[in-house]
Design a protein around this motif. Structure first.
Motif, PDB file in Angstrom:
ATOM      1  N   THR A 149       0.853  -1.184   0.000  1.00 40.16           N
ATOM      2  CA  THR A 149       0.000   0.000   0.000  1.00 40.16           C
ATOM      3  C   THR A 149       0.890   1.235   0.000  1.00 40.16           C
ATOM      4  OG1 THR A 149      -0.032   0.065   2.421  1.00 40.16           O
ATOM      5  CG2 THR A 149      -1.760  -1.210   1.330  1.00 40.16           C
ATOM      6  N   GLY A 150       0.297   2.360  -0.357  1.00 45.05           N
ATOM      7  CA  GLY A 150       1.072   3.596  -0.454  1.00 45.05           C
ATOM      8  C   GLY A 150       1.597   4.102   0.866  1.00 45.05           C
ATOM      9  N   GLY A 151       1.037   3.613   1.971  1.00 44.96           N
ATOM     10  CA  GLY A 151       1.489   4.072   3.265  1.00 44.96           C
ATOM     11  C   GLY A 151       1.085   5.496   3.578  1.00 44.96           C
ATOM     12  N   THR A 152      -0.006   5.985   2.933  1.00 45.70           N
ATOM     13  CA  THR A 152      -0.421   7.375   3.136  1.00 45.70           C
ATOM     14  C   THR A 152      -1.058   7.587   4.499  1.00 45.70           C
ATOM     15  OG1 THR A 152      -2.512   6.871   2.026  1.00 45.70           O
ATOM     16  CG2 THR A 152      -0.773   7.821   0.681  1.00 45.70           C
ATOM     17  N   THR A 153      -1.509   6.516   5.135  1.00 40.76           N
ATOM     18  CA  THR A 153      -2.137   6.656   6.459  1.00 40.76           C
ATOM     19  C   THR A 153      -1.396   5.844   7.517  1.00 40.76           C
ATOM     20  OG1 THR A 153      -3.678   4.866   5.908  1.00 40.76           O
ATOM     21  CG2 THR A 153      -4.423   7.104   5.503  1.00 40.76           C
ATOM     22  N   GLY A 154      -0.153   5.504   7.264  1.00 38.92           N
ATOM     23  CA  GLY A 154       0.610   4.731   8.234  1.00 38.92           C
ATOM     24  C   GLY A 154       1.688   3.918   7.544  1.00 38.92           C
ATOM     25  N   VAL A 155       2.190   2.890   8.211  1.00 37.12           N
ATOM     26  CA  VAL A 155       3.253   2.061   7.647  1.00 37.12           C
ATOM     27  C   VAL A 155       2.717   1.252   6.472  1.00 37.12           C
ATOM     28  CG1 VAL A 155       4.852   0.179   8.145  1.00 37.12           C
ATOM     29  CG2 VAL A 155       4.423   1.923   9.887  1.00 37.12           C
ATOM     30  N   SER A 156       3.490   1.220   5.399  1.00 38.66           N
ATOM     31  CA  SER A 156       3.096   0.483   4.207  1.00 38.66           C
ATOM     32  C   SER A 156       2.977  -1.010   4.516  1.00 38.66           C
ATOM     33  CB  SER A 156       4.143   0.718   3.116  1.00 38.66           C
ATOM     34  OG  SER A 156       3.793   0.068   1.932  1.00 38.66           O
ATOM     35  N   LYS A 157       1.880  -1.611   4.039  1.00 35.76           N
ATOM     36  CA  LYS A 157       1.606  -3.035   4.304  1.00 35.76           C
ATOM     37  C   LYS A 157       1.506  -3.782   2.975  1.00 35.76           C
ATOM     38  CE  LYS A 157      -2.150  -1.781   6.517  1.00 35.76           C
ATOM     39  NZ  LYS A 157      -1.930  -0.332   6.702  1.00 35.76           N
ATOM     40  N   GLY A 158       1.887  -5.064   3.001  1.00 35.14           N
ATOM     41  CA  GLY A 158       1.849  -5.872   1.792  1.00 35.14           C
ATOM     42  C   GLY A 158       0.510  -6.572   1.636  1.00 35.14           C
ATOM     43  N   ALA A 159      -0.271  -6.153   0.644  1.00 33.33           N
ATOM     44  CA  ALA A 159      -1.531  -6.836   0.349  1.00 33.33           C
ATOM     45  C   ALA A 159      -1.215  -8.150  -0.364  1.00 33.33           C
ATOM     46  CB  ALA A 159      -2.420  -5.960  -0.531  1.00 33.33           C
ATOM     47  N   VAL A 160      -1.726  -9.245   0.177  1.00 32.63           N
ATOM     48  CA  VAL A 160      -1.473 -10.570  -0.399  1.00 32.63           C
ATOM     49  C   VAL A 160      -2.485 -10.812  -1.516  1.00 32.63           C
ATOM     50  CG1 VAL A 160      -1.372 -13.048   0.047  1.00 32.63           C
ATOM     51  CG2 VAL A 160      -0.575 -11.434   1.797  1.00 32.63           C
ATOM     52  N   LEU A 161      -2.012 -10.733  -2.755  1.00 31.67           N
ATOM     53  CA  LEU A 161      -2.883 -10.935  -3.915  1.00 31.67           C
ATOM     54  C   LEU A 161      -2.568 -12.280  -4.555  1.00 31.67           C
ATOM     55  CD1 LEU A 161      -2.784  -7.356  -5.514  1.00 31.67           C
ATOM     56  CD2 LEU A 161      -4.429  -8.281  -3.864  1.00 31.67           C
ATOM     57  N   SER A 162      -3.570 -13.126  -4.615  1.00 30.42           N
ATOM     58  CA  SER A 162      -3.386 -14.466  -5.186  1.00 30.42           C
ATOM     59  C   SER A 162      -3.523 -14.433  -6.701  1.00 30.42           C
ATOM     60  CB  SER A 162      -4.439 -15.417  -4.606  1.00 30.42           C
ATOM     61  OG  SER A 162      -5.731 -15.065  -5.103  1.00 30.42           O
ATOM     62  N   HIS A 163      -3.176 -15.541  -7.321  1.00 33.58           N
ATOM     63  CA  HIS A 163      -3.373 -15.661  -8.769  1.00 33.58           C
ATOM     64  C   HIS A 163      -4.856 -15.500  -9.110  1.00 33.58           C
ATOM     65  CE1 HIS A 163       0.597 -16.909 -10.400  1.00 33.58           C
ATOM     66  NE2 HIS A 163       0.826 -17.151  -9.124  1.00 33.58           N
ATOM     67  N   THR A 164      -5.739 -16.083  -8.300  1.00 36.30           N
ATOM     68  CA  THR A 164      -7.175 -15.954  -8.565  1.00 36.30           C
ATOM     69  C   THR A 164      -7.642 -14.511  -8.411  1.00 36.30           C
ATOM     70  OG1 THR A 164      -7.692 -18.235  -7.957  1.00 36.30           O
ATOM     71  CG2 THR A 164      -9.486 -16.649  -7.780  1.00 36.30           C
ATOM     72  N   GLY A 187       1.053  10.108  -9.037  1.00 41.93           N
ATOM     73  CA  GLY A 187       0.605  11.491  -9.199  1.00 41.93           C
ATOM     74  C   GLY A 187      -0.540  11.896  -8.303  1.00 41.93           C
ATOM     75  N   LYS A 188      -0.901  11.060  -7.345  1.00 40.47           N
ATOM     76  CA  LYS A 188      -1.969  11.397  -6.409  1.00 40.47           C
ATOM     77  C   LYS A 188      -1.427  12.387  -5.378  1.00 40.47           C
ATOM     78  CE  LYS A 188      -5.155   9.128  -3.173  1.00 40.47           C
ATOM     79  NZ  LYS A 188      -5.566   7.815  -2.617  1.00 40.47           N
ATOM     80  N   ILE A 189      -2.159  13.498  -5.169  1.00 44.38           N
ATOM     81  CA  ILE A 189      -1.718  14.504  -4.205  1.00 44.38           C
ATOM     82  C   ILE A 189      -1.772  13.915  -2.798  1.00 44.38           C
ATOM     83  CG2 ILE A 189      -2.279  16.744  -3.168  1.00 44.38           C
ATOM     84  CD1 ILE A 189      -3.302  17.576  -5.994  1.00 44.38           C
ATOM     85  N   LEU A 190      -0.657  14.017  -2.081  1.00 43.67           N
ATOM     86  CA  LEU A 190      -0.546  13.431  -0.739  1.00 43.67           C
ATOM     87  C   LEU A 190      -0.901  14.468   0.316  1.00 43.67           C
ATOM     88  CD1 LEU A 190       2.743  11.380  -1.232  1.00 43.67           C
ATOM     89  CD2 LEU A 190       0.393  10.520  -1.240  1.00 43.67           C
ATOM     90  N   ARG A 191      -2.146  14.429   0.757  1.00 46.75           N
ATOM     91  CA  ARG A 191      -2.583  15.404   1.764  1.00 46.75           C
ATOM     92  C   ARG A 191      -1.852  15.207   3.081  1.00 46.75           C
ATOM     93  NH1 ARG A 191      -8.585  13.829   0.374  1.00 46.75           N
ATOM     94  NH2 ARG A 191      -8.966  15.030  -1.532  1.00 46.75           N
ATOM     95  N   ARG A 192      -1.470  13.980   3.365  1.00 43.72           N
ATOM     96  CA  ARG A 192      -0.737  13.712   4.608  1.00 43.72           C
ATOM     97  C   ARG A 192       0.538  14.543   4.674  1.00 43.72           C
ATOM     98  NH1 ARG A 192       3.573  10.510   5.141  1.00 43.72           N
ATOM     99  NH2 ARG A 192       3.173   9.453   3.167  1.00 43.72           N
ATOM    100  N   LEU A 193       1.250  14.639   3.539  1.00 46.34           N
ATOM    101  CA  LEU A 193       2.492  15.411   3.516  1.00 46.34           C
ATOM    102  C   LEU A 193       2.209  16.903   3.560  1.00 46.34           C
ATOM    103  CD1 LEU A 193       4.743  13.399   1.027  1.00 46.34           C
ATOM    104  CD2 LEU A 193       4.597  13.263   3.510  1.00 46.34           C
ATOM    105  N   LEU A 194       1.078  17.324   2.994  1.00 46.12           N
ATOM    106  CA  LEU A 194       0.681  18.736   3.116  1.00 46.12           C
ATOM    107  C   LEU A 194       0.456  19.082   4.579  1.00 46.12           C
ATOM    108  CD1 LEU A 194      -1.888  19.240   0.199  1.00 46.12           C
ATOM    109  CD2 LEU A 194       0.469  20.069   0.311  1.00 46.12           C
ATOM    110  N   LYS A 195      -0.150  18.135   5.287  1.00 42.74           N
ATOM    111  CA  LYS A 195      -0.459  18.350   6.695  1.00 42.74           C
ATOM    112  C   LYS A 195       0.811  18.382   7.544  1.00 42.74           C
ATOM    113  CE  LYS A 195      -4.442  16.916   9.436  1.00 42.74           C
ATOM    114  NZ  LYS A 195      -5.457  17.900   9.090  1.00 42.74           N
ATOM    115  N   GLU A 196       1.742  17.485   7.211  1.00 38.21           N
ATOM    116  CA  GLU A 196       2.995  17.424   7.961  1.00 38.21           C
ATOM    117  C   GLU A 196       3.836  18.679   7.748  1.00 38.21           C
ATOM    118  OE1 GLU A 196       5.025  13.870   6.860  1.00 38.21           O
ATOM    119  OE2 GLU A 196       3.562  12.549   7.827  1.00 38.21           O
ATOM    120  N   GLY A 197       3.783  19.230   6.535  1.00 35.07           N
ATOM    121  CA  GLY A 197       4.581  20.416   6.236  1.00 35.07           C
ATOM    122  C   GLY A 197       3.788  21.698   6.387  1.00 35.07           C
ATOM    123  N   GLU A 198       2.753  21.638   7.187  1.00 35.01           N
ATOM    124  CA  GLU A 198       1.802  22.741   7.306  1.00 35.01           C
ATOM    125  C   GLU A 198       2.434  24.047   7.784  1.00 35.01           C
ATOM    126  OE1 GLU A 198      -1.263  23.831  10.824  1.00 35.01           O
ATOM    127  OE2 GLU A 198      -1.247  21.758  10.136  1.00 35.01           O
TER     128      GLU A 198
END
Length: 561
Positions: free
Chosen positions: A218-233, A547-558
């Motif tokens: 995941t992008g980690g925009t709301t916390g630590v990046s986590k690995g989504a387990v995606l199967s072949h199906t 290219g998604k605007i990261l509001r979290r970083l806007l907030k951190e650099g407020e």
């Protein structure tokens, strides 16, 4: 939950699109790939910087890479392998080869810092990595802290062949100095793996639908990046859902898709890389879409029929005068996801290209597509469309109860494309599934009586102004309508009198724009409590890899202005 027997969106499906797909149409992604290798062997599969690779050539080269991983590196089915590449021909060769060897892909953003790389590689337990030499200096800093045993490096021109490849590598390394020095003595050259692999015999592993195909972080925009387990199906199902929907307008063997979004991101990986491979499309890889002039020049070389992007990418293209001069006579589908498409961008795209943006919706955890707009002239601007076949969506309240049609709540999803959970994170997995097994997206939406859904915003990014819920998307959509605004991001900042107030960060299109002018515009178009109290002008806004605007970083650099 009281889920309806007959879902409202089914009556609005395009003609010929079935309500259900067979997620077990192929035993694994490998079967799907092998079918296309044979079916379209004479066609170009991918093209990058003027160099093309056919389906037949990709079959052979990915097989050589798979054999090298098995026989030379002794990697076993289920081992994790990180791929840290931009859009180059090396990507499909490496990704398809690794999957054919039964390995689990760990797609990695090349622009990651050493710290971000360390987290992802340690968390996934990756044993091997394919990395662009430009970023190998970061790997050197952290590799000793990971379980990576094998390093394969490549340079931008490696698969361009002959003099061209040599010149490109020389310019990138010596003239532009884009390859910082690094010391990885165990590193193997990518081209060598193909040469050596051609001398080995390949042992085809037994791969089932339930086997993990990739760990998509995941992008980690709301916390630590986590690995989504995606199967072949999971991935086969989403490819089936997407291609069945697209066949309303797209035909096998005939399409040319522009891939500017990075293939290591789940959107381009499933839709552009896998989905278009199933349709026998020619995939034009754009290595550096930030170079707008070169990007548009590249677009002018092809009678392209499909393009995928996010709002910021389309907005940037539409604000380039040369983009409007392109030939759009073959253009059929403009697909968008990742973030809300602003109305001004959607309208301008239709005006210039004649093709509306078909906005869709999904998450890393859902492979990613959950919904998409119709592409047969019945799109609804501002909506994310209808759930794709075999997908159930409901809108639920904080008590996990379905809310009435027209009311806002969190979007819950079920379907064969939904992940089984996060890699080695049982507690985080439990948090995102309801008691009845619904995946909780974290997005707030509204479903109308026709089954169309409108995204309001991320649940965690909602702004609380004196008890009123204010959604950043609403603010951004209005502000983006000002003719002097190029980009905007809205966040909530703390306030002693009203809990939070709205702040906007703006990139100007016209340098004459003032805060007073923009605030007056907002007062004309918004109710009082939504009007931004603070306006900050910036040269650029922080963005994710797509290219998604990261509001979290806007907030951190407020900083208040």
């Amino acid at each position: 939950m009281n889920v309806k027997e007959e879902y409202p969106w089914l009556k609005n499906y395009p003609k010929g699109v079935p309500k259900e797909i067979n997620p077990h149409e192929y035993e694994s992604l490998i079967e799907l790939l092998e079918e296309s290798f044979t079916k379209y062997s004479d066609l170009t599969a991918f093209e990058c910087m003027g160099k093309a690779i056919t389906f037949a050539e990709l079959k052979e080269q990915s097989l050589h890479f798979a054999a090298f991983l098995q026989q030379e590196l002794k990697l076993q089915k289920g081992d994790r392998i990180a791929i840290q590449l931009p859009n180059l021909l090396q990507y499909p060769i490496a990704a398809f080869g690794a999957m054919r060897a039964g390995l689990i892909l760990v797609n990695t953003n090349p622009l990651y810092t050493a710290r971000e790389m360390e987290h992802q590689f340690k968390d996934s337990g990756a044993k091997a990595i394919i990395i662009l030499a430009n970023f190998a200096c970061n790997l050197e800093k952290i590799i000793h802290k990971t379980s990576i045993e094998h390093v394969i490096t490549t340079e931008i021109g490696d698969r361009l062949g002959g003099l061209k490849g040599t010149v490109v590598n020389f310019v990138v390394k010596r003239i532009k100095k884009m390859v910082p020095s690094y010391h990885l003595p165990q590193a193997i050259k990518f081209n060598y793996t193909l040469q050596k692999g051609s001398k080995y015999s390949f042992q085809k592993p037994v791969i089932k639908g339930t086997d993990t195909a990739c760990l998509q972080y995941t992008g980690g925009t709301t916390g630590v990046s986590k690995g989504a387990v995606l199967s072949h199906t999971n991935l086969v199902a989403n490819v089936e859902q997407m291609t069945i929907w697209m066949k309303v307008k797209l035909k096998e063997r005939e399409e040319i898709i522009i891939t500017a979004l990075p293939l290591y991101h789940i959107y381009a990986f499933t839709v552009n890389c896998l989905g278009m491979f199933k349709l026998g499309a020619k995939n034009i890889l754009i290595t550096n879409p930030r170079d707008m002039k070169a990007f548009i020049k590249e677009l002018g070389k092809y009678p392209f029929t499909v393009m995928t992007g996010v709002n910021t990418l389309y907005n940037a293209l539409l604000n380039q005068p040369d983009f409007a001069k392109l030939d759009f006579s073959h253009f059929k589908v403009a697909s968008a996801g990742g973030m809300a498409v602003q109305q001004v961008v959607a309208e301008k795209c239709k005006e210039i290209t004649g093709v509306p943006i078909a906005e869709g919706y999904g998450l890393t955890e859902t492979s990613p597509v959950l919904t998409t707009n119709r592409i047969d002239g019945h799109e609804r601007i501002g909506m994310i469309g209808l759930p794709v076949p075999s997908t159930q969506l409901i809108i639920a309240d904080d008590n996990e109860q379905e809310v009435p049609i027209g009311e806002a709540g969190e979007i819950y999803a079920k379907g064969p494309q939904v992940m089984s959970g996060y890699w080695e994170k049982e507690e985080e997995t439990r948090h995102v599934f309801s008691k009845e097994g619904w995946f909780k997206t974290g997005d707030i939406g509204i479903m109308d009586e026709d089954g169309y859904i409108k995204i309001i915003d991320r649940k965690k990014e909602m702004i609380n102004v004196s008890g009123f819920n204010v959604y950043p998307n609403d603010i951004e959509n209005i502000v983006a309508g000002h003719p002097k605004v190029l980009e905007v991001g809205a966040i909530g900042v703390s306030d002693d009198r009203s809990t939070e107030v709205v702040k906007i960060c703006v990139v100007k299109k016209d340098q004459s724009l003032t805060a007073e002018e923009l605030k007056a515009y907002c007062k004309e178009n918004m109710t009082a409590y939504k009007v931004p109290k603070y306006i900050e002008f910036r040269d650029e806004l922080p963005k994710s890899n797509v290219g998604k605007i990261l509001r979290r970083l806007l907030k951190e650099g407020e900083t208040k202005v």
